[in-house]
Write a protein that holds these residues in place. Structure first.
Motif, mmCIF file in Angstrom:
data_model
loop_
_atom_site.group_PDB
_atom_site.id
_atom_site.type_symbol
_atom_site.label_atom_id
_atom_site.label_comp_id
_atom_site.label_asym_id
_atom_site.label_seq_id
_atom_site.Cartn_x
_atom_site.Cartn_y
_atom_site.Cartn_z
ATOM 1 N N GLU A 164 3.591 -16.951 -18.907
ATOM 2 C CA GLU A 164 4.095 -16.891 -17.535
ATOM 3 C C GLU A 164 3.203 -15.905 -16.794
ATOM 4 O O GLU A 164 2.787 -14.896 -17.368
ATOM 5 N N VAL A 165 2.947 -16.177 -15.523
ATOM 6 C CA VAL A 165 2.029 -15.334 -14.768
ATOM 7 C C VAL A 165 2.778 -14.624 -13.644
ATOM 8 O O VAL A 165 3.359 -15.270 -12.762
ATOM 9 N N ILE A 166 2.762 -13.308 -13.719
ATOM 10 C CA ILE A 166 3.394 -12.478 -12.688
ATOM 11 C C ILE A 166 2.498 -12.483 -11.451
ATOM 12 O O ILE A 166 1.268 -12.542 -11.563
ATOM 13 N N GLU A 167 3.126 -12.440 -10.268
ATOM 14 C CA GLU A 167 2.344 -12.365 -9.022
ATOM 15 C C GLU A 167 1.304 -11.242 -9.139
ATOM 16 O O GLU A 167 1.615 -10.151 -9.628
ATOM 17 N N PRO A 168 0.068 -11.474 -8.692
ATOM 18 C CA PRO A 168 -0.990 -10.463 -8.894
ATOM 19 C C PRO A 168 -0.779 -9.221 -8.032
ATOM 20 O O PRO A 168 -0.150 -9.288 -6.976
ATOM 21 N N PHE A 169 -1.337 -8.120 -8.511
ATOM 22 C CA PHE A 169 -1.352 -6.883 -7.730
ATOM 23 C C PHE A 169 -2.767 -6.722 -7.194
ATOM 24 O O PHE A 169 -3.724 -6.643 -7.970
ATOM 25 N N ILE A 170 -2.901 -6.693 -5.878
ATOM 26 C CA ILE A 170 -4.239 -6.714 -5.281
ATOM 27 C C ILE A 170 -4.441 -5.477 -4.405
ATOM 28 O O ILE A 170 -3.651 -5.218 -3.491
ATOM 29 N N VAL A 171 -5.488 -4.752 -4.700
ATOM 30 C CA VAL A 171 -5.770 -3.491 -4.014
ATOM 31 C C VAL A 171 -7.064 -3.625 -3.209
ATOM 32 O O VAL A 171 -8.095 -4.039 -3.744
ATOM 33 N N ALA A 172 -6.988 -3.270 -1.932
ATOM 34 C CA ALA A 172 -8.191 -3.258 -1.094
ATOM 35 C C ALA A 172 -8.873 -1.907 -1.287
ATOM 36 O O ALA A 172 -8.363 -0.872 -0.842
ATOM 37 N N SER A 173 -10.030 -1.921 -1.968
ATOM 38 C CA SER A 173 -10.657 -0.652 -2.386
ATOM 39 C C SER A 173 -11.226 0.142 -1.210
ATOM 40 O O SER A 173 -11.465 1.330 -1.330
ATOM 41 N N GLY A 174 -11.428 -0.536 -0.066
ATOM 42 C CA GLY A 174 -11.981 0.165 1.103
ATOM 43 C C GLY A 174 -10.903 0.695 2.035
ATOM 44 O O GLY A 174 -11.208 1.151 3.149
ATOM 45 N N ALA A 175 -9.656 0.650 1.600
ATOM 46 C CA ALA A 175 -8.564 1.175 2.432
ATOM 47 C C ALA A 175 -8.677 2.697 2.518
ATOM 48 O O ALA A 175 -9.458 3.320 1.788
ATOM 49 N N SER A 176 -7.898 3.299 3.407
ATOM 50 C CA SER A 176 -7.956 4.756 3.581
ATOM 51 C C SER A 176 -7.543 5.472 2.287
ATOM 52 O O SER A 176 -6.904 4.857 1.409
ATOM 53 N N TYR A 177 -7.862 6.742 2.198
ATOM 54 C CA TYR A 177 -7.503 7.519 1.005
ATOM 55 C C TYR A 177 -5.993 7.473 0.771
ATOM 56 O O TYR A 177 -5.536 7.251 -0.360
#
Ligand SMILES: Cc1cc2nc3c(=O)[nH]c(=O)nc-3n(C[C@H](O)[C@H](O)[C@H](O)COP(=O)(O)OP(=O)(O)OC[C@H]3O[C@@H](n4cnc5c(N)ncnc54)[C@H](O)[C@@H]3O)c2cc1C
Length: 221
Positions: A164-177
């Protein structure tokens, strides 16, 4: 609860490493058992030979690195994949991990999709992308819709092997600190309630005939 984290980033100082560390910390805090396959530090060989991609009948012939990785997969209830998106997909070392570890006779075969051999386990992609937000991967986005980008991994590898595949966790690496710190905290919360995270609803194999969706199938699944 047994959790395997397959982690791929050349730098231990990277944002990916920080997210992986946060996941490990949160899981251990809640009493889960955690193993990490840190592919770069393991110097994992990603280049598959034919002898890797099908499990040999004589188990003495299985390469030791594959034997170890497959034991970890067998042990795990959950498998988290932590990596940066490179050229719209996984870094090569992760692709090679799939090529070699998810062999025929281990991850799949004869069963596939909802009958795959890793049925009963859950998988989740935790990925970072370039840019300050997910806009380019949204509907009508320049880079194409994210779920379509990830279909080849989530549907064609993880679900193909029965997970079963859990919804992915996606991080925008260029977001603010501040936003990056928030992403790291979100990963901790996710690991704290991993059993309740939403699952992607893929159709069972029975919904298809000769690789085509059966007519009127939406009503029967
Ligand atoms: C070969 C290649 C192909 C690529 N192809 C694509 C593509 O197809 N699509 C796409 O969207 N992107 C692509 N990218 C971009 C890539 O996805 C990003 O560079 C990557 O996701 C960033 O993750 P990282 O862990 O390397 O970040 P890092 O570079 O380590 O960090 C990103 C930012 O987070 C900061 N940071 C690090 N640690 C922390 C911490 N603990 N707390 C807070 N901030 C921290 C860093 O200082 C930096 O500002 C590609 C990159 C490469 C090298």
């Amino acid at each position: 609860m047994n959790v395997l984290i397959v982690f791929a980033h050349p730098s231990e100082e990277s944002l990916n490493a920080a997210i992986k560390d946060a996941a490990v910390e949160s899981l251990i805090e809640r009493g889960a058992s955690v193993k990490v396959s840190d592919l770069y530090r393991m110097n994992f060989n990603p280049v598959a030979q034919l002898s890797d991609v099908v499990v040999p009948t004589d188990t003495n012939l299985i390469n030791e690195d594959l034997f170890i990785e497959r034991e970890k997969v067998r042990w795990a209830d959950y498998i988290i994949f932590q990596f940066p998106i490179w050229w719209t997909s996984t870094p090569a070392i992760v692709k090679g991990w799939f090529d070699r570890v998810f062999a025929a006779g281990f991850a799949y075969g004869p069963g596939i999709y909802n009958h795959g051999n890793l049925k009963g386990k859950k998988a989740m992609l935790s990925i970072t992308i370039g840019g300050k937000d997910l806009g380019s991967y949204g509907p009508k986005g320049l880079k194409g819709e994210m779920n379509e980008r990830l279909f080849s991994i989530q549907h064609e590898i993880l679900y193909f092997a029965g997970m079963e595949v859990i919804e992915p966790f996606i991080v925008a690496s260029g977001a603010s600190y501040e936003a990056r710190l928030d992403f790291i905290n979100q990963m901790k919360s996710r690991m704290n309630s991993i059993e309740n995270l939403p699952i992607i609803q893929f159709l069972p194999l029975e919904a298809y005939e000769n690789g085509q969706l059966k007519e009127g199938v939406e009503e029967i699944v």
